[in-house]
Enzyme design. Structure first.
Site, PDB file in Angstrom:
ATOM      1  CG  ASP A  14      -1.722   1.371   1.450  1.00  0.00           C
ATOM      2  OD1 ASP A  14      -2.409   1.571   0.394  1.00  0.00           O
ATOM      3  OD2 ASP A  14      -1.609   1.934   2.469  1.00  0.00           O
ATOM      4  CG  ASP A  16      -1.852   7.534   0.450  1.00  0.00           C
ATOM      5  OD1 ASP A  16      -1.527   8.789   0.355  1.00  0.00           O
ATOM      6  OD2 ASP A  16      -2.216   7.011  -0.618  1.00  0.00           O
ATOM      7  CG  ASP A 175      -2.287   2.173   6.366  1.00  0.00           C
ATOM      8  OD1 ASP A 175      -2.680   1.779   4.857  1.00  0.00           O
ATOM      9  OD2 ASP A 175      -2.261   3.466   6.410  1.00  0.00           O
TER      10      ASP A 175
END
Length: 223
Positions: A14, A16, A175
């Site tokens: 991922d 961001d 996240d």
């Protein structure tokens, strides 16, 4: 440290909140729009909780602090958001500690590396380019690269098919709940980073296979 390990020929990561701390510049763009509408800026922790479903959803939620916006109001806000964010893409955004060394090692091991994000493509590649990460990735999938984005499994299964692999030969690192839900739906193992953007959700609720505190901690888990 867990003894669990993964035979991952492909590592999907991922963007961001996992590779890059982009919250300051996303917040700057959202608050620029809010202030242009005569509204007070939103605090950073609030904006941080809005990240992960693409910039349109971030802007919609920022507008909704005052009152739920119509789609037309979100439409009207997006050109200004996009222009400001595009012009300030890396004003304050930074690569998280250890990320580049981990990417170098994963690349050296010959694993296929995929950046898999819900961020719009017009921002993804310039961000990776300007912060020096783009050459590590064999494939970049943005939120508008395919008809559906995380938590839908499509980007993960698409990446696996791209490299002729089954999803279980991949590993997703992220996240947020979007990452873990997408991985579960694709039949792919998933590692969560303890930092990043998951709103108020407790880390345990992500239900990842393993949690790491820095990206280099991924390396001993791979075989």
């Amino acid at each position: 440290m867990t003894t669990q390990s993964f035979a991952a020929q492909m590592v999907l990561i991922d963007l961001d909140g996992t590779l890059i701390d982009t919250a300051p510049d996303l917040a700057g763009a959202a608050n620029h729009v809010l202030q242009s509408l005569g509204r007070p800026p939103a605090p950073m922790p609030v904006i941080r909780g809005f990240i992960g479903n693409g910039v349109r959803e971030l802007m919609r939620r920022a507008l909704a602090i005052e009152a739920e916006p119509t789609e037309a109001e979100v439409d009207a806000a997006m050109p200004e958001f996009s222009a400001y964010y595009g012009a300030h893409l890396t004003a304050h955004s930074v690569v998280y500690p250890g990320v580049e060394e981990a990417l170098q090692e994963l690349h050296a091991q010959g694993r296929k590396l995929v950046c898999i994000t819900n961020k719009a493509g017009q921002f993804t590649e310039p961000l990776l380019e300007r912060l020096g990460l783009c050459n590590y990735f064999d494939l970049v999938l943005s939120g508008d690269s395919l008809p559906r984005k995380k938590p839908d499994p499509l980007p993960l299964t698409h990446a696996a098919a791209h490299f002729g692999l089954s999803p279980e030969r991949g590993l997703l690192v992220g996240d947020s709940i979007n990452d873990t839900q997408a991985a579960r739906a694709a039949g792919m193992p998933v590692v969560a980073v303890s930092y990043g953007y998951r709103g108020d959700m407790p880390l345990a609720d992500l239900a990842a296979d393993v949690v790491i505190d820095t990206l280099p901690q991924l390396l001993p888990l791979l075989r």
